[in-house]
Design a protein around this motif. Structure first.
Motif, PDB file in Angstrom:
ATOM      1  N   UNK A   5     -28.406  47.441  99.471  1.00 27.98           N
ATOM      2  CA  UNK A   5     -27.704  48.678  99.779  1.00 27.98           C
ATOM      3  C   UNK A   5     -26.768  49.038  98.630  1.00 27.98           C
ATOM      4  N   UNK A   6     -26.308  50.297  98.631  1.00 27.23           N
ATOM      5  CA  UNK A   6     -25.334  50.711  97.623  1.00 27.23           C
ATOM      6  C   UNK A   6     -24.057  49.892  97.742  1.00 27.23           C
ATOM      7  N   UNK A   7     -23.646  49.606  98.980  1.00 27.54           N
ATOM      8  CA  UNK A   7     -22.455  48.771  99.168  1.00 27.54           C
ATOM      9  C   UNK A   7     -22.638  47.407  98.513  1.00 27.54           C
ATOM     10  N   UNK A   8     -23.831  46.847  98.610  1.00 26.11           N
ATOM     11  CA  UNK A   8     -24.103  45.545  97.993  1.00 26.11           C
ATOM     12  C   UNK A   8     -24.141  45.648  96.469  1.00 26.11           C
ATOM     13  N   UNK A   9     -24.687  46.750  95.960  1.00 21.61           N
ATOM     14  CA  UNK A   9     -24.681  46.964  94.513  1.00 21.61           C
ATOM     15  C   UNK A   9     -23.246  46.981  93.997  1.00 21.61           C
ATOM     16  N   UNK A  10     -22.382  47.724  94.684  1.00 18.76           N
ATOM     17  CA  UNK A  10     -20.986  47.811  94.261  1.00 18.76           C
ATOM     18  C   UNK A  10     -20.280  46.468  94.398  1.00 18.76           C
TER      19      UNK A  10
END
Length: 253
Positions: A5-10
């Protein structure tokens, strides 16, 4: 394994917070380097603005009328982080979006609120050309918290990106980049082009930046003027590759 997810990327950017993740070369030789911590900080501030000022979340459409640029990456990631949809293409009607993010605020009529983005690296305000009622992104973003506050849950089935011939949901977003030329951990050169539509160029840049960052890599993003110069001057390109320790020089752009 790529972050799901984008949250995980960040979150993954914080594992090596001081490592350069996004380096931008702009017109006139300007350069800015964002470490993982700084990039995540910019995204969090911008996401807080989107939520607090515009109630951004699933179903909210954010028109991103910006060229390929490091600020464009920040605004797109911020919108994705809170589950909103990035709309590409300046021909989209403001009646079809909830907020407009643009470097050309004078071309848009209300009713959608307008956020004016100054592209120069050192810009602290949009300047005297800011239309009445528009939000000055350069000044406003800095007033928001460095850590993401409350954000609505992301709906995997909700649209994440539309425009430039694309329709991508949040569930598909991390798998959207299919650039096999950017392996895990690579430092990728991402050139951009002035040919074609702005939306197409922005989509390609977002694709390649996401492809690198989702796989623990980093990006050197280059504006169209410098990209053209690098394409015609092999020695200049080689110097940039050596200086920036670039390991991959092919991308979709």
């Amino acid at each position: 394994m790529p972050a799901p997810t984008i949250a995980d990327v960040l979150a993954s950017l914080q594992r090596e917070p001081g490592r350069p993740r996004l380096t931008w070369y702009g017109d006139g030789g300007e350069r800015i380097e964002l470490s993982g911590a700084v990039l995540e900080n910019w995204v969090s501030k911008t996401a807080n603005l989107l939520v607090e000022e515009f109630d951004a979340g699933p179903g909210v459409r954010v028109l991103v009328d910006l060229p390929p640029h490091w600020r464009t990456v920040v605004w797109a990631f911020a919108a994705w982080r809170v589950g909103a949809c990035v709309v590409l293409g300046s021909d989209a009607s403001t009646s079809e979006v909830e907020v407009v993010v643009t470097d050309r605020p004078d071309k848009f009529d209300r009713p959608a609120p307008v956020v004016a983005v100054a592209l120069p690296v050192l810009a602290r305000t949009f300047g005297s050309a800011l239309p009445a009622g528009a939000v000055d992104a350069a000044a406003a973003v800095m007033t928001y918290g460095d850590v993401l506050g409350w954000a609505p849950p992301v709906d995997p089935a909700a649209p994440a990106l539309v425009g430039a011939g694309l329709e991508v949901t949040h569930a598909q977003l991390i798998a959207w980049p299919v650039n096999a030329a950017i392996p895990d951990g690579a430092r990728a050169l991402v050139p951009t082009s002035a040919s074609g539509s702005v939306a197409d160029g922005t989509a390609r840049a977002l694709h390649d930046v996401l492809a690198a960052l989702r796989s623990t890599g980093s990006v050197v993003l280059v504006d169209p003027v410098m990209s053209e110069a690098l394409a015609s001057d092999a020695s200049r390109r080689d110097r940039l590759v050596a200086t920036e320790r670039i390991t991959v020089t092919s991308a979709t752009s």
